[in-house]
Design a protein around this motif. Sequence first.
Motif, PDB file in Angstrom:
ATOM      1  N   VAL A   6      27.599 121.145 -40.951  1.00  0.00           N
ATOM      2  CA  VAL A   6      28.473 121.071 -39.776  1.00  0.00           C
ATOM      3  C   VAL A   6      28.860 119.624 -39.480  1.00  0.00           C
ATOM      4  N   LEU A   7      27.880 118.724 -39.480  1.00  0.00           N
ATOM      5  CA  LEU A   7      28.179 117.320 -39.181  1.00  0.00           C
ATOM      6  C   LEU A   7      29.108 116.701 -40.222  1.00  0.00           C
ATOM      7  N   GLY A   8      29.060 117.208 -41.443  1.00  0.00           N
ATOM      8  CA  GLY A   8      29.907 116.672 -42.503  1.00  0.00           C
ATOM      9  C   GLY A   8      31.310 117.232 -42.517  1.00  0.00           C
ATOM     10  N   ARG A   9      31.587 118.230 -41.688  1.00  0.00           N
ATOM     11  CA  ARG A   9      32.939 118.786 -41.581  1.00  0.00           C
ATOM     12  C   ARG A   9      33.814 117.901 -40.699  1.00  0.00           C
ATOM     13  N   SER A  10      35.115 118.017 -40.902  1.00  0.00           N
ATOM     14  CA  SER A  10      36.048 117.233 -40.085  1.00  0.00           C
ATOM     15  C   SER A  10      36.098 117.779 -38.667  1.00  0.00           C
ATOM     16  N   ALA A  11      36.557 116.946 -37.744  1.00  0.00           N
ATOM     17  CA  ALA A  11      36.680 117.367 -36.348  1.00  0.00           C
ATOM     18  C   ALA A  11      37.610 118.574 -36.203  1.00  0.00           C
ATOM     19  N   PRO A  12      38.775 118.618 -36.894  1.00  0.00           N
ATOM     20  CA  PRO A  12      39.624 119.812 -36.781  1.00  0.00           C
ATOM     21  C   PRO A  12      38.941 121.084 -37.271  1.00  0.00           C
ATOM     22  N   GLU A  13      38.163 120.981 -38.367  1.00  0.00           N
ATOM     23  CA  GLU A  13      37.440 122.152 -38.861  1.00  0.00           C
ATOM     24  C   GLU A  13      36.428 122.629 -37.829  1.00  0.00           C
ATOM     25  N   ARG A  14      35.689 121.707 -37.240  1.00  0.00           N
ATOM     26  CA  ARG A  14      34.705 122.101 -36.230  1.00  0.00           C
ATOM     27  C   ARG A  14      35.384 122.719 -35.015  1.00  0.00           C
ATOM     28  N   ALA A  15      36.530 122.201 -34.647  1.00  0.00           N
ATOM     29  CA  ALA A  15      37.240 122.738 -33.475  1.00  0.00           C
ATOM     30  C   ALA A  15      37.680 124.181 -33.714  1.00  0.00           C
ATOM     31  N   ARG A  16      38.101 124.501 -34.954  1.00  0.00           N
ATOM     32  CA  ARG A  16      38.511 125.877 -35.261  1.00  0.00           C
ATOM     33  C   ARG A  16      37.309 126.815 -35.312  1.00  0.00           C
ATOM     34  N   GLY A  17      36.143 126.302 -35.665  1.00  0.00           N
ATOM     35  CA  GLY A  17      34.938 127.114 -35.757  1.00  0.00           C
ATOM     36  C   GLY A  17      34.502 127.320 -37.189  1.00  0.00           C
ATOM     37  N   CYS A  18      33.226 127.662 -37.361  1.00  0.00           N
ATOM     38  CA  CYS A  18      32.622 127.842 -38.682  1.00  0.00           C
ATOM     39  C   CYS A  18      31.921 129.190 -38.743  1.00  0.00           C
ATOM     40  N   ILE A  19      31.780 129.703 -39.961  1.00  0.00           N
ATOM     41  CA  ILE A  19      31.137 130.998 -40.170  1.00  0.00           C
ATOM     42  C   ILE A  19      30.253 130.929 -41.402  1.00  0.00           C
ATOM     43  N   GLY A  20      29.154 131.668 -41.370  1.00  0.00           N
ATOM     44  CA  GLY A  20      28.264 131.730 -42.518  1.00  0.00           C
ATOM     45  C   GLY A  20      27.548 133.065 -42.567  1.00  0.00           C
ATOM     46  N   ILE A  73      22.836 126.680 -38.813  1.00  0.00           N
ATOM     47  CA  ILE A  73      24.213 126.405 -38.419  1.00  0.00           C
ATOM     48  C   ILE A  73      24.425 126.698 -36.933  1.00  0.00           C
ATOM     49  N   ALA A  74      23.678 127.668 -36.389  1.00  0.00           N
ATOM     50  CA  ALA A  74      23.778 127.928 -34.952  1.00  0.00           C
ATOM     51  C   ALA A  74      23.258 126.736 -34.155  1.00  0.00           C
ATOM     52  N   TYR A  75      22.156 126.163 -34.610  1.00  0.00           N
ATOM     53  CA  TYR A  75      21.612 124.971 -33.950  1.00  0.00           C
ATOM     54  C   TYR A  75      22.622 123.826 -34.013  1.00  0.00           C
ATOM     55  N   ALA A  76      23.233 123.657 -35.190  1.00  0.00           N
ATOM     56  CA  ALA A  76      24.235 122.598 -35.351  1.00  0.00           C
ATOM     57  C   ALA A  76      25.444 122.854 -34.460  1.00  0.00           C
ATOM     58  N   GLY A  77      25.829 124.114 -34.322  1.00  0.00           N
ATOM     59  CA  GLY A  77      26.947 124.437 -33.450  1.00  0.00           C
ATOM     60  C   GLY A  77      26.666 124.090 -32.004  1.00  0.00           C
ATOM     61  N   ARG A  78      25.474 124.413 -31.559  1.00  0.00           N
ATOM     62  CA  ARG A  78      25.097 124.073 -30.186  1.00  0.00           C
ATOM     63  C   ARG A  78      25.060 122.562 -29.984  1.00  0.00           C
ATOM     64  N   LEU A  79      24.579 121.853 -30.978  1.00  0.00           N
ATOM     65  CA  LEU A  79      24.464 120.399 -30.882  1.00  0.00           C
ATOM     66  C   LEU A  79      25.830 119.727 -30.811  1.00  0.00           C
ATOM     67  N   THR A  80      26.789 120.251 -31.559  1.00  0.00           N
ATOM     68  CA  THR A  80      28.098 119.598 -31.688  1.00  0.00           C
ATOM     69  C   THR A  80      29.211 120.276 -30.897  1.00  0.00           C
ATOM     70  N   THR A  83      30.416 123.228 -31.677  1.00  0.00           N
ATOM     71  CA  THR A  83      31.213 123.944 -32.670  1.00  0.00           C
ATOM     72  C   THR A  83      31.000 125.446 -32.539  1.00  0.00           C
ATOM     73  N   PRO A  84      32.066 126.246 -32.388  1.00  0.00           N
ATOM     74  CA  PRO A  84      31.882 127.706 -32.370  1.00  0.00           C
ATOM     75  C   PRO A  84      31.363 128.190 -33.720  1.00  0.00           C
ATOM     76  N   ILE A  85      30.300 128.974 -33.693  1.00  0.00           N
ATOM     77  CA  ILE A  85      29.650 129.442 -34.920  1.00  0.00           C
ATOM     78  C   ILE A  85      29.574 130.965 -34.915  1.00  0.00           C
ATOM     79  N   THR A  86      29.933 131.571 -36.042  1.00  0.00           N
ATOM     80  CA  THR A  86      29.730 132.998 -36.265  1.00  0.00           C
ATOM     81  C   THR A  86      28.764 133.169 -37.427  1.00  0.00           C
ATOM     82  N   VAL A  87      27.778 134.034 -37.260  1.00  0.00           N
ATOM     83  CA  VAL A  87      26.787 134.286 -38.313  1.00  0.00           C
ATOM     84  C   VAL A  87      26.794 135.770 -38.642  1.00  0.00           C
ATOM     85  N   CYS A  88      27.007 136.092 -39.915  1.00  0.00           N
ATOM     86  CA  CYS A  88      26.941 137.469 -40.390  1.00  0.00           C
ATOM     87  C   CYS A  88      25.574 137.706 -41.028  1.00  0.00           C
TER      88      CYS A  88
END
Length: 324
Positions: A65-79, A89-96, A98-103
């Motif tokens: 998550v930290l290595g992703r660009s700011a625009p990518e984090r703003a759109r959100g990440c999924i894993g 990744i949920a912990y990283a999302g809370r820290l930064t 970043t909206p996170i979806t986990v399947c």
Amino acid sequence: MRHSPISLADVEAAVARLAPHLTPTPVRQYPRLDADIGHGITVFVKHENHHPTQSFKIRNGLNAVLGRSAPERARGCIGASTGNHGLGIAYAGRLTGTPITVCVPVGNNPEKNAAIRALGATLIEAGARYDETIAECRRLQEAQGLALLHSTNDPLVVAGAGTMTLEYLRQAPELDALILALGGGSQSVGALTVAAALRPSLKVYAVGATGAPAQYESWRRGERLEGQASDTFAEGIATGSAYAFTFDALREGLAGFVQVTDEAMRAAIRDLLRYTGNLAEGAGAAGLAGLRVLAPQLAGQRVGIVMCGGNLSLAELRRTMDTP
């Protein structure tokens, strides 16, 4: 190492990203464990279960998550995850922020699911097997334009895992061998990359579950298998495929690969609780279970294992403690 998908520089960059957020996990020795293993082996245990998410995969998730660009984090990440990658990744999302979806697979460890939700991530249960969960994750990623944080096929993930071995060697530079649970391979490939650059004499061994033989059979045959059956309580290594990003490095670099039964991992959970006072999940005990298999050929050596996760569900804890 010729086939490593990452470099030592990638691992060092991950160290710099993670340093403000994580503290080194302890490496400890337990004389009673040494005596139990025998063969003149000195055992070192690295407690990755002492991280905020009780797993080494917080290193992977945070770096990804930290290595992703700011625009990518703003759109959100999924894993996709059976739990520990999702927690990372949920912990990283809370820290930064970043909206996170986990399947996760249907019927996944309920405690892991609850912990992922508690960290603010959206959790979606899909697929009876992890490979099916990954397919749904990719569908959602494309439909919603999210950044995909694959648990294995991602250089930031593997570099994050490599920080564990870099830290381990600074704490215990005398190690002769390292025995690691192998699910997707991020932990092992990170270790192989660091060892090749800094300690070529260090031998890295992998441990898989007999009920999830895809990685072992791929390594043994020299061809990458996918969509294989998986039946083990150790969800962290319940892998049905070998992955393109890590396969060549594992095939080239591993000193050996052993399989252990669920019963052997349950026995190792009980032993780790007895000797260290720490609770391991199935994958977190696989290193010790593998050491019992490898001990005769590692006689007299200084061997590192990793309690890579401690998120054992209450139901599995009861089954483990009730097993003779």
